[in-house]
Design a protein around this motif. Structure first.
Motif, PDB file in Angstrom:
ATOM      1  N   UNK A 501      48.127  41.667   1.681  1.00  0.00           N
ATOM      2  CA  UNK A 501      49.482  42.958   2.328  1.00  0.00           C
ATOM      3  C   UNK A 501      50.787  41.929   2.131  1.00  0.00           C
ATOM      4  N   UNK A 502      51.102  40.711   1.728  1.00  0.00           N
ATOM      5  CA  UNK A 502      52.248  40.366   1.489  1.00  0.00           C
ATOM      6  C   UNK A 502      52.521  40.577  -0.040  1.00  0.00           C
ATOM      7  N   UNK A 503      51.616  41.142  -0.925  1.00  0.00           N
ATOM      8  CA  UNK A 503      52.166  41.869  -2.194  1.00  0.00           C
ATOM      9  C   UNK A 503      51.701  43.250  -2.509  1.00  0.00           C
ATOM     10  N   UNK A 504      51.572  43.686  -1.287  1.00  0.00           N
ATOM     11  CA  UNK A 504      51.379  45.499  -1.484  1.00  0.00           C
ATOM     12  C   UNK A 504      52.844  46.241  -1.365  1.00  0.00           C
ATOM     13  N   UNK A 505      53.630  45.322  -1.388  1.00  0.00           N
ATOM     14  CA  UNK A 505      55.002  46.222  -0.458  1.00  0.00           C
ATOM     15  C   UNK A 505      55.107  47.509  -1.242  1.00  0.00           C
ATOM     16  N   UNK A 506      55.231  48.682  -0.153  1.00  0.00           N
ATOM     17  CA  UNK A 506      55.850  49.849  -1.094  1.00  0.00           C
ATOM     18  C   UNK A 506      57.277  50.312  -1.194  1.00  0.00           C
ATOM     19  N   UNK A 507      57.871  49.052  -1.352  1.00  0.00           N
ATOM     20  CA  UNK A 507      59.411  48.855  -2.367  1.00  0.00           C
ATOM     21  C   UNK A 507      59.441  48.552  -2.868  1.00  0.00           C
ATOM     22  N   UNK A 508      59.521  49.392  -4.046  1.00  0.00           N
ATOM     23  CA  UNK A 508      58.990  49.168  -5.351  1.00  0.00           C
ATOM     24  C   UNK A 508      60.530  47.571  -5.997  1.00  0.00           C
ATOM     25  N   UNK A 509      59.396  47.119  -6.334  1.00  0.00           N
ATOM     26  CA  UNK A 509      60.309  46.477  -7.259  1.00  0.00           C
ATOM     27  C   UNK A 509      60.002  45.920  -8.809  1.00  0.00           C
TER      28      UNK A 509
END
Length: 599
Positions: A501-509
């Protein structure tokens, strides 16, 4: 004859196929007259069939329509189980020695399930401490639990009886919990497990018709008594708590029309409402879409803007200002009275906290860093992000269906979060009093049910336990580390891909940016909108505010004082940094704040 089950440990028995008639070996070979029986040695006993109810003088059980031994002289009646106890020796797969049936029913703890039983036991004469109840001795080697537990707990594969849970296997499988009661396992006790899935269950829970579950069967509240109750997780990244809260505030939202101009105190330019079209002048405004690598984040809540209406700066077309706001974020109340975490003073809406470098503050509720809007008290230096400002007192969650989760204050008592399995200390949380389950506020509210990621063409679903038919280890497709499937994770059933869950941010970096550190159930920069530049002394180029990745190397300031700082603090990876895009110069957020900035 004795009306007791015939178990696999009986080795052999007599059976008439045409009549479907079965007899234990010791029952079939019973003598018609028992002489010098140790339980009644004075007289001979006759084997009779009694069609009425009688009470055995040995075990005191009432029996009906069964065979028994009878003494004509003293009217002594004894069931054939008691009469043949000395002959009932079994070889059970759970133990290397032969087990003897005890003479009388007793109340004792069972070595198989660990619970106290009132009844007959089998005991090892070589290891007297090993004793198992008759019911556990008769447990089937394989079973299905779909029907036997009211359909509330089901598993599509047969479960196999295991006579222990070796410590090495227990820790290798990330300390699994019982799928029915969520309780732990003891290494020496029996359990049922699925060889195709990470599915484990206590023997009592697997065989009970009405298990003492965690509320998955029965609700502990009435919906009509809890109006406007929010159920989490929200469906996708386009939904959030502010949207639901402000949808009920008609007086604040008002009626606006496409193209209307609006002055917001947080921004120096006028804002224009995009309701039907998504363009400012001739310049299109692309909605947030992770699959197309398009990012559009609200400057207020730092959450994606995936649909109209929303406000954008009137100078967006000239590429001079990319300020955007959700419609509901633009109409937030100016202050909050009697906030649950800080009732002493009202909290005032602040688009930027002047005392915080680059506007970054730590939310007092979710403990995440944020540079969006905040509600704060400057007197006490107390700040919360605008999402945490409207947390409801009670919610429901799909991870624990049927039970209310109540918001509780921070406590010095350590509790583990059901979502990320990390300890909670002095943190706001949700609690189920019925089951003593706790979930971080951020885990409960900030993880959507479905999410999209550029590494998978299908939507990823939030999972709360291991997936069926997934026998391999679980590896995150992003950071490539093995992870604990008992912690929440995202999974694509079609592709059999899983992600933290911590590796799938919907904020794109950055493409390489992941979060490989333990202790993070939620992406640590979920409330940070990267971007903007900074000019500092003694460096000729402007620095960009970004998330650090491995290629950025070490902090230029920490590296100079490496004898004073631990090596790990020199790295810029997975931290907020200011990076020069023209050379190798980079600064940690904390290091950059120590420089005297020009603007």
């Amino acid at each position: 004859m004795c009306k007791e089950p015939i178990g696999s440990f009986h080795l052999c028995y007599y059976y008439c196929k045409s009549c479907d008639y079965s007899l234990h070996k010791f029952c079939a070979e019973l003598p018609k007259t028992s002489q010098n029986n140790p339980l009644h040695p004075d007289h001979n006993l006759k084997l009779l069939l009694y069609l009425l109810t009688f009470e055995c003088r040995v075990c005191n059980l009432e029996l009906k329509d069964t065979y028994f031994y009878f003494c004509d002289f003293c009217s002594y009646m004894m069931c054939i189980i008691c009469a043949t106890t000395l002959e009932q020796k079994i070889n059970h797969a759970s133990h290397p020695h032969q087990l003897d049936r005890m003479f009388e029913p007793i109340v004792s703890r069972c070595g198989a399930c660990g619970n106290k039983h009132d009844g007959f036991f089998f005991q090892c004469t070589t290891c007297p401490v090993f004793r198992i109840n008759l019911d556990c001795a008769l447990l089937p080697a394989k079973l299905l639990i779909q029907v036997s537990t009211n359909g509330a707990f089901s598993h599509s594969h047969p479960l196999t009886l295991a006579y222990s849970f070796p410590e090495s296997e227990y820790y290798a499988k990330f300390r699994p919990k019982c799928r029915v009661c969520n309780g732990g396992f003891h290494f020496h006790l029996w359990n049922y497990k699925c060889g195709k899935c990470l599915y484990y269950v206590h023997v009592d829970c697997a065989t009970s018709k009405t298990p003492a579950s965690l509320g998955k069967t029965y609700k502990n509240y009435k919906e009509e008594e809890h109006l406007n109750l929010l159920n989490f997780p929200f469906q996708d990244e386009g939904d959030n708590l502010l949207k639901h809260h402000m949808s009920n505030q008609k007086a604040l939202i008002g009626k606006c029309h496409d193209g209307e101009m609006f002055n917001h105190f947080s921004h120096k330019h006028q804002l224009i409402l995009l309701d039907k079209q998504t363009s400012v002048g001739k310049k299109p405004v692309s909605l947030h879409d992770p699959m197309k690598r398009v990012q559009l984040l609200c400057d207020g809540c730092v959450k994606p803007i995936v649909t109209v209406p929303f406000y954008t700066c009137c100078q967006y077309a000239d590429e001079q200002c990319c300020f955007v706001l959700h419609e509901w974020c633009a109409k937030l109340p100016s202050q909050i009275q009697d906030y649950f975490g800080h009732p002493e003073h009202p909290l005032v809406l602040m688009p930027n906290i002047p005392s915080k470098f680059f506007g970054v503050f730590k939310c007092e509720v979710c403990k995440l860093a944020s540079n969006g809007f905040a509600y704060g008290c400057t007197i006490c230096e107390y700040y919360v992000d605008i999402n945490c400002a409207f947390i409801p007192e009670e919610i429901t969650h799909d991870a624990h269906p049927g039970h209310l989760l109540l918001k509780v204050k921070p406590s010095e008592i350590w509790k583990d979060c059901k979502a990320c399995d990390n300890p909670m200390y002095m943190e706001w949380r949700f609690h189920c009093p019925s089951c003593d389950i706790y979930i971080h506020v951020k885990c409960a509210l900030l993880l959507p049910r479905v999410i999209k990621h550029k590494l998978d063409k299908h939507p990823l679903s939030l999972r709360y336990e291991p997936v069926e038919n997934h026998i391999e280890e679980y590896f995150c497709e992003i950071c490539e580390d093995e992870f604990n499937p008992w912690q929440w994770f995202y999974h694509c059933t079609t592709c059999a891909q899983s992600m933290h869950t911590r590796c799938v941010p919907f904020i794109l970096q950055y493409e390489q940016a992941t979060s490989r550190f333990f202790g993070e159930g939620v992406y640590k920069f979920l409330n940070i909108k990267f971007g903007g530049t900074l000019e500092i002394k003694d460096h000729p180029h402007r620095l960009s505010f970004v998330q650090g990745v491995e290629s950025h190397g070490k902090c230029s300031n920490c590296r100079l004082s490496r004898f004073l700082r631990p090596y790990r603090q020199q790295l810029t990876y997975n931290q907020m940094i200011f990076k020069c895009m023209e050379c190798e110069f980079a600064l940690h957020y904390d290091c950059a704040s120590s420089f005297v900035s020009i603007e």
